[in-house]
Design a protein around this motif. Sequence first.
Motif, short mmCIF file in Angstrom:
data_model
loop_
_atom_site.label_atom_id
_atom_site.label_comp_id
_atom_site.label_asym_id
_atom_site.label_seq_id
_atom_site.Cartn_x
_atom_site.Cartn_y
_atom_site.Cartn_z
N GLN A 1 35.20 -17.30 64.42
CA GLN A 1 35.40 -17.14 66.17
C GLN A 1 33.93 -17.60 66.89
OE1 GLN A 1 38.79 -17.07 66.58
NE2 GLN A 1 38.86 -16.48 64.43
N ASP A 2 32.79 -18.37 66.58
CA ASP A 2 31.69 -19.59 66.96
C ASP A 2 32.28 -20.23 67.48
OD1 ASP A 2 29.88 -16.94 67.13
OD2 ASP A 2 28.53 -17.59 65.33
N LYS A 3 31.89 -20.93 69.02
CA LYS A 3 32.22 -21.42 69.56
C LYS A 3 31.54 -23.15 69.79
CE LYS A 3 34.28 -19.79 73.67
NZ LYS A 3 33.94 -19.24 75.31
N ILE A 4 31.56 -24.42 69.06
CA ILE A 4 30.86 -25.57 68.47
C ILE A 4 31.39 -26.18 69.69
CG2 ILE A 4 31.91 -25.49 66.84
CD1 ILE A 4 29.46 -27.09 65.29
N LEU A 5 30.06 -27.45 69.86
CA LEU A 5 30.74 -28.44 70.80
C LEU A 5 29.89 -29.70 69.90
CD1 LEU A 5 31.32 -28.91 74.11
CD2 LEU A 5 28.52 -29.07 74.24
N VAL A 6 31.79 -30.34 70.20
CA VAL A 6 32.27 -31.73 69.35
C VAL A 6 32.58 -32.55 70.17
CG1 VAL A 6 32.09 -30.22 67.00
CG2 VAL A 6 34.90 -30.52 67.95
N PRO A 7 32.12 -33.90 69.65
CA PRO A 7 33.00 -34.87 70.35
C PRO A 7 34.61 -34.67 70.21
CG PRO A 7 31.45 -35.96 68.94
CD PRO A 7 31.69 -34.20 68.70
N ARG A 8 35.28 -35.47 70.96
CA ARG A 8 36.36 -35.00 70.46
C ARG A 8 36.72 -36.38 69.08
NH1 ARG A 8 42.17 -32.77 70.39
NH2 ARG A 8 42.59 -34.79 68.90
N ASN A 9 36.83 -37.53 69.11
CA ASN A 9 36.65 -38.34 68.29
C ASN A 9 35.12 -37.90 67.05
OD1 ASN A 9 33.59 -39.08 69.74
ND2 ASN A 9 34.28 -41.22 69.61
N VAL A 10 35.72 -37.03 66.31
CA VAL A 10 34.54 -36.39 65.89
C VAL A 10 35.33 -36.67 63.89
CG1 VAL A 10 36.36 -34.52 65.17
CG2 VAL A 10 33.02 -34.25 65.09
#
Lengths: 499, 499
Positions: free
Chosen positions: B109-118
Amino acid sequence: VVDRLDQSQTPFLSALRHCAQRPQAAFYAPGHKRGQGAPVRLRELLGEGALRADLPELTELDNLFAPEGVIFQAQTLAAEAFGAEQTWFLANGSTCGLEAAILAVCDPQDKILVPRNVHRSVVAGLVLAGARPVFMEPEYSPALGLALGIPAETVAAALAHHPDIKAVLVVSPTYHGIGSDLEAIAAIAHAHGIPLLVDEAHGPHVAFHPALPTPALRQGADLVVQSTHKVLAALSQASMLHVQGNRINRDRLHAALQLTQSTSPNSLLLASLDAARHQMATEGEALLSDTLALAQTLRERLDALPGLRVISPQDVSPYASVRDLDTTRITVDVADLGITGLEADEILNDTLGVTVELPELRHLTLIVSLGNTAADVGHCLNGFRQLADPSRSPAHTSDPSALTSFLTHAAYPSQPSTLAALSPRDAFFAPTATLSAAEAIGHLSAETLSAYPPGIPTVMAGETITAAALAHLTTVAQQGGYITGASDPTLRTLKVIRA
Amino acid sequence: VVDRLDQSQTPFLSALRHCAQRPQAAFYAPGHKRGQGAPVRLRELLGEGALRADLPELTELDNLFAPEGVIFQAQTLAAEAFGAEQTWFLANGSTCGLEAAILAVCDPQDKILVPRNVHRSVVAGLVLAGARPVFMEPEYSPALGLALGIPAETVAAALAHHPDIKAVLVVSPTYHGIGSDLEAIAAIAHAHGIPLLVDEAHGPHVAFHPALPTPALRQGADLVVQSTHKVLAALSQASMLHVQGNRINRDRLHAALQLTQSTSPNSLLLASLDAARHQMATEGEALLSDTLALAQTLRERLDALPGLRVISPQDVSPYASVRDLDTTRITVDVADLGITGLEADEILNDTLGVTVELPELRHLTLIVSLGNTAADVGHCLNGFRQLADPSRSPAHTSDPSALTSFLTHAAYPSQPSTLAALSPRDAFFAPTATLSAAEAIGHLSAETLSAYPPGIPTVMAGETITAAALAHLTTVAQQGGYITGASDPTLRTLKVIRA
């Protein structure tokens, strides 16, 4: 009338060979470009051929995760040869297959029935899926010092006690070659409306000779994972997963297999699976007849040496949990030599030119396979003869107290057949503390600690650390085995779950 | 004074060569026993050398999951060479490294910031960890038709909006060779007390030449995953994970890496990592100077051909999100030829003897690496010259409406920079239904659908299926690309989450 497929074909391997041989300006990965840029040492080690064939998912080579060309054809041939309805090639070992199997049949918090002496790759699958294991004890023979099969009654009792179990997983044949009565277990599981998954890592060959254990698929298993590399001719880390029937959601399994494998699967591994299938389908029975004969010779002669005892079909057949024994798997009890299996392994490997598969405290287990020759058997007998020679230097002899300790201590410490305190997944994510080994006793472990080989967990993450389990692991480490899963491999400190 | 290590050594490869060459009676896996039992076709494909060196975790060869011998030494040399504090060899590609990285830094449930084009391997990591992605948009250039880097301000804004994000993950350099300003992004992440993870799959070479993008580790990244096989000389599926500093829990990372890799790692893959490091450490700069010169020649000559346009450093440097461009990665815009990149790829591959890495609707991307020769460049130019020849048969020309559609449609459909409706993990386990493509629009997808290559998800599991996304995927499939992750690769039906 169902047409048989043409098992003389190797669709993937042949396409790969074609791609490796044709001239082509390559502007794709891998960076060595068909070996052109390979370092000298790598080229010397592997040769040009292997490097030329290390190709990516070119159009001609299909796509492992959306197969419709040569990989689809190769997998279809494998399904027929191994007796499955559908087969997946695996480039990340049986590990990824077992993990995907659990992800396919268990939702988070679902219960799954697994033997206590499960391989740690199954524990990894439990962590990834968030499933809760209900452990069952394999039958244990104090006389042989070996864990045997899973009694069908154990499965029935566990399912009666936990009617919400979603799947049964059994290891058969075991590392020691012991096959359980999967037919009875499958019938029980199916009567409960749940699938039987079989870790048949040690049995990729069994479908190809009648003298070998009955294949899990033929006994009614729904999903089977095989380490094609362990016994057949595939490269290390190349395995297969087989499915039949409608109890497995194949779409979900296919999706799960994409979670557990590289998106750049190695073509040499895949080609070796195609080749291994071809070899078995076209000449498997003849090759395995030779292997069985070779193994029989080795069994008899090893057993005749002083101080050595080979576990025989007669030794294990009286036990209810045992359906059959793979006689190409040779387990030698060395206790009467007054040394541990780990010490025996060291002597054989370091000075006598013989290397076995699995050294344990009391036993050595050998894999005899189609790759072995009469010369290997001769060298092996020579080595063991010297090992067993009473005039051998006693330099490696253990002190008697250590011997007593390991001989009286079961290889797999007994645990009640219940749910672990914490699921492996919850344990993986729980906050931890590092304690000295003495302080850690009585706490829940944050680590899954296994003696490797065989990689069977002695302490699972989420279980209470007991003095007996710690003593077992410490003994193995002191005798020269590896402990995997430990943040401190010396076991001076352990990670526990913070209360 | 810190002593430098002896980078002329190859501890693992040398030990493997020694083990492969010594006489030994082998009673361990793999079953082919040093090639003795290998099928003829496999031996012809690979050669004896590779088979002899396909050895298991013999004592002399250390243990990947508890390294203290030659694997430990080889990894220590790699850490020094690549500029890390600690390095792990990976036998299941960058996939397993990215998955383990996410498991190491995110609780469920933790949030992680990732690019859309991952890459979809990151999505796999999200499923396994149960982390919730906060997506951020890469900068997009309509003129170039390309996604570029991640603007530092985008990271800052996302962290301001979601202060509970636990880690930032950035892909740099991208598949197209574009490096983001990781230094600025690392500073922002670190000011928030969280680590920066970098998917540097396409940049294993950048540490070894000053004209290449600045390595992520030198810009302050905490954890970096590199596909050593993609650009350097390792075998397919062989990668590395590097760590520095104290923001990564290394014990947990080590444990996570045991969840995502085979317990039977292939020794050829590991040896190739040792060899690739040795090659770079001892002659990397000279080799890469040649590669850069070769790439420069190819860039200039391709750009001079009619109808082709090579994306240059000058094209991308005006964009705020771009720090640098790897000029050994050549992206060719073929739109002015009136054909798609997929069609161009087919012509080049099938009839002109040139195969590129990444065909997309508008572009072709080539990897020039140390394995390429002047002859390759000559063949490549020849091929493209024929492709660009105005008198070429129009058999493959698309109809104009399809062209218009793909040229006006962004490669990565725009999504708001927010949390997905359902986390990838919840979506994976959710009950599903199969609908026709038309019916599925507006539903939450149960599948992560990617055009492969490059394997970047167009629809993530748990996201709403839009008509635009479906049109993009359908176009790619119709033009000859693969769709991975789809239970029905033709996309006539889709799996959605049952309401």
